[in-house]
Design a protein around this motif. Structure first.
Motif, PDB file in Angstrom:
ATOM      1  N   ASN A   1      12.974  59.766  39.706  1.00 17.99           N
ATOM      2  CA  ASN A   1      13.924  59.544  41.200  1.00 17.99           C
ATOM      3  C   ASN A   1      13.753  61.028  41.490  1.00 17.99           C
ATOM      4  O   ASN A   1      13.771  61.069  43.066  1.00 17.99           O
ATOM      5  N   GLU A   2      13.792  62.092  40.897  1.00 21.69           N
ATOM      6  CA  GLU A   2      13.727  63.526  41.272  1.00 21.69           C
ATOM      7  C   GLU A   2      12.487  63.585  42.059  1.00 21.69           C
ATOM      8  O   GLU A   2      12.475  64.471  43.448  1.00 21.69           O
TER       9      GLU A   2
ATOM     10  N   ALA B   1      12.379  61.687  45.460  1.00 25.21           N
ATOM     11  CA  ALA B   1      13.167  62.110  46.360  1.00 25.21           C
ATOM     12  C   ALA B   1      12.315  63.561  47.035  1.00 25.21           C
ATOM     13  O   ALA B   1      12.182  63.770  48.324  1.00 25.21           O
TER      14      ALA B   1
ATOM     15  N   LYS C   1      20.417  60.245  51.478  1.00 25.03           N
ATOM     16  CA  LYS C   1      21.303  61.352  50.755  1.00 25.03           C
ATOM     17  C   LYS C   1      22.225  61.011  49.872  1.00 25.03           C
ATOM     18  O   LYS C   1      22.688  61.429  48.994  1.00 25.03           O
ATOM     19  N   SER C   2      22.818  59.668  49.965  1.00 22.45           N
ATOM     20  CA  SER C   2      23.835  58.886  49.205  1.00 22.45           C
ATOM     21  C   SER C   2      23.323  58.581  47.766  1.00 22.45           C
ATOM     22  O   SER C   2      23.577  58.628  46.740  1.00 22.45           O
ATOM     23  N   GLY C   3      21.787  58.462  47.459  1.00 21.29           N
ATOM     24  CA  GLY C   3      21.126  58.206  46.328  1.00 21.29           C
ATOM     25  C   GLY C   3      21.354  56.793  45.649  1.00 21.29           C
ATOM     26  O   GLY C   3      20.947  56.451  44.521  1.00 21.29           O
TER      27      GLY C   3
ATOM     28  N   LYS D   1      18.109  54.844  44.058  1.00 27.35           N
ATOM     29  CA  LYS D   1      17.682  55.279  42.963  1.00 27.35           C
ATOM     30  C   LYS D   1      18.039  54.372  41.898  1.00 27.35           C
ATOM     31  O   LYS D   1      17.342  54.560  40.630  1.00 27.35           O
TER      32      LYS D   1
END
Length: 459
Positions: free
Chosen positions: A319-320, A323, A449-451, A454
């Motif tokens: 996920n990193e 993003a 931005k909330s994530g 993911k």
């Protein structure tokens, strides 16, 4: 770094820990052909409009109204292709070869079924549809629209198959194949248009039949390429629906299709409001839409690439990187759209002057282009490119909800208020469009931005 099987296009690699899933070179090899493909599609659309303008403003108005319906169909087919591309990309990222090939085959089958259904529906109900959406249009505009829609409906199954094949190649990171097929398709289309309009003196059918032929050729070529043994993804052709894979594809494709279809239906409603103000406003809106499409080309290309890149990252459970690539691609969208829209704003007068329009129509078209391109510089990438990252991570219900509500409240509601009630016509409609973009931008930035996205990958 471990290689997996595959030779056609970028090889799928099993990267080491912390190693980038895509190099800058791989991203460019994915995006540049997509950019060329989108540029071709838009410029050929402009050429179609310019050629049909020789048949009179009734013809250009009829074609532009049908193009709103065609865009609805195109977006339904593209949504299904997006669902398939997400599933294929995620299985590729997880290095699950069998599921990858099977899901590619299911995408082709489901696309064919949808294309056949939509084509039959629009061919049979062409006139009732146009009367339903644009009941107050003049008789000659209605006649042109019906004739154009009936012929283009025949091309829907071919377009569906082409979209499916192109989505499969994009999932591999190989957009060069679809670009090459698209080049040939557009060459056939534009030459056919010229022959039919200028050589044979045909009416609106002169830009419709070449579309059928070119899409048929493109479908055959892309399907042949999908079956090649050297592909990283080799679609398993079948006429049997696999329930599990179909549900995965449709689980992403249906919300996206619902979102896109309601979005395009909303645009049709908005254009029906513009049609209340006569042929001048319809024609100006059509020309402005053509030029504005040029400004969106890089954003559309990068949005397609976003599906592949983020989908692969999510499939690899990274996920990193998902993003990080999302942020990078959105930045690229801002840069390239700034260049394209800046050019259009600088030369808007001569560009609109290419079309054979009356003075009043030309003046209105210039104003509409300035509204779209000026605001698009700031809002379009986040409003329309960023949500593709959420879709690639299976967060499709959120994007669907935001898009539908924003369209209903702002674009349709404000269009009626500003365009009809307050008498601003097409200008009011386009101001309402910008308000819609602001809403989308706010919601999608917050969601990213909330994530939350993911946590929604497929098993």
């Amino acid at each position: 770094m471990e290689h997996t099987a595959g030779a056609r296009g970028p090889t799928i690699l099993k990267r080491g820990p912390g190693e980038p899933l895509f190099t800058t070179g791989e991203l460019m090899r994915l995006i540049v052909p997509l950019l060329i493909e989108q540029l071709l599609a838009t410029t050929v659309g402009m050429a179609d409009t310019m050629m049909v303008s020789r048949c009179g403003e009734a013809a250009i108005s009829g074609v532009s109204l049908v193009d709103m319906i065609n865009n609805l169909v195109i977006n339904l087919l593209a949504a299904l292709a997006t669902g398939g591309a997400v599933v294929v990309s995620q299985y590729l990222g997880a290095l699950r070869k069998k599921e990858t090939d099977d899901s590619a085959g299911q995408l082709i089958l489901l696309s064919l079924l949808l294309g056949l259904g939509l084509g039959l529906f629009c061919w049979v109900l062409a006139k009732p549809m146009l009367r339903l959406f644009y009941g107050t249009i003049e008789a000659d505009v209605l006649d042109a629209g019906v004739r154009y829609l009936k012929v283009t409906a025949i091309s829907y199954p071919f377009l569906a198959l082409y979209n499916a094949g192109a989505a499969i190649f994009r999932s591999m990171g190989n957009s060069k194949i679809s670009m090459q097929v698209s080049v040939l398709m557009n060459i056939i289309n534009i030459i056919g248009n010229a022959v039919c309009i200028f050589g044979l003196g045909m009416y609106v059918e002169g830009v419709a039949w070449p579309t059928v032929v070119s899409r048929g050729v493109a479908a055959l070529l892309i399907l042949a390429a999908c079956g090649m043994k050297s592909n990283t993804v080799r679609a398993r052709m079948t006429f049997r629906v696999d329930g599990a894979l179909a549900r995965r594809i449709l689980g992403i494709g249906i919300p996206s299709a619902f979102e896109n279809s309601l979005f395009q239906a909303g645009r049709i409603i908005v254009v029906s409001m513009i049609s209340l103000f006569g042929t001048v406003q319809i024609a100006a809106n059509a020309v402005a839409n053509n030029l504005d499409g040029m400004g969106c080309i890089p954003g559309q290309a990068i949005g397609l690439a976003m599906i592949t890149v983020v989908g692969r990252c999510v499939g690899a459970r990274d996920n990193e990187q998902a993003a990080a690539y999302t942020r990078r691609l959105v930045k690229w969208a801002y840069l390239t759209m700034g260049i394209f829209n800046g050019f259009i704003l600088l030369f808007v007068g001569p560009l609109v002057g290419i079309y054979e329009l009356s003075g009043e129509t030309m003046e209105l078209a210039v104003l509409l282009v300035r509204i779209h391109c000026g605001c698009g510089l700031l809002l379009w990438p986040v409003a329309f490119v960023l949500p593709n990252a959420l879709r690639a991570a299976n967060d499709v219900k959120f994007t669907m909800t935001v898009s539908i509500l924003s369209m209903a409240v702002w674009r349709i509601g404000f269009s009626y208020l500003l365009g009809v009630q307050m008498g601003y016509g097409a200008v009011g409609v386009w101001i309402a469009m910008v308000v819609d973009w602001v809403c989308r931008t706010t919601c999608f930035v917050w969601r990213f931005k909330s994530g939350v996205w993911k946590t929604k990958y497929i098993e």
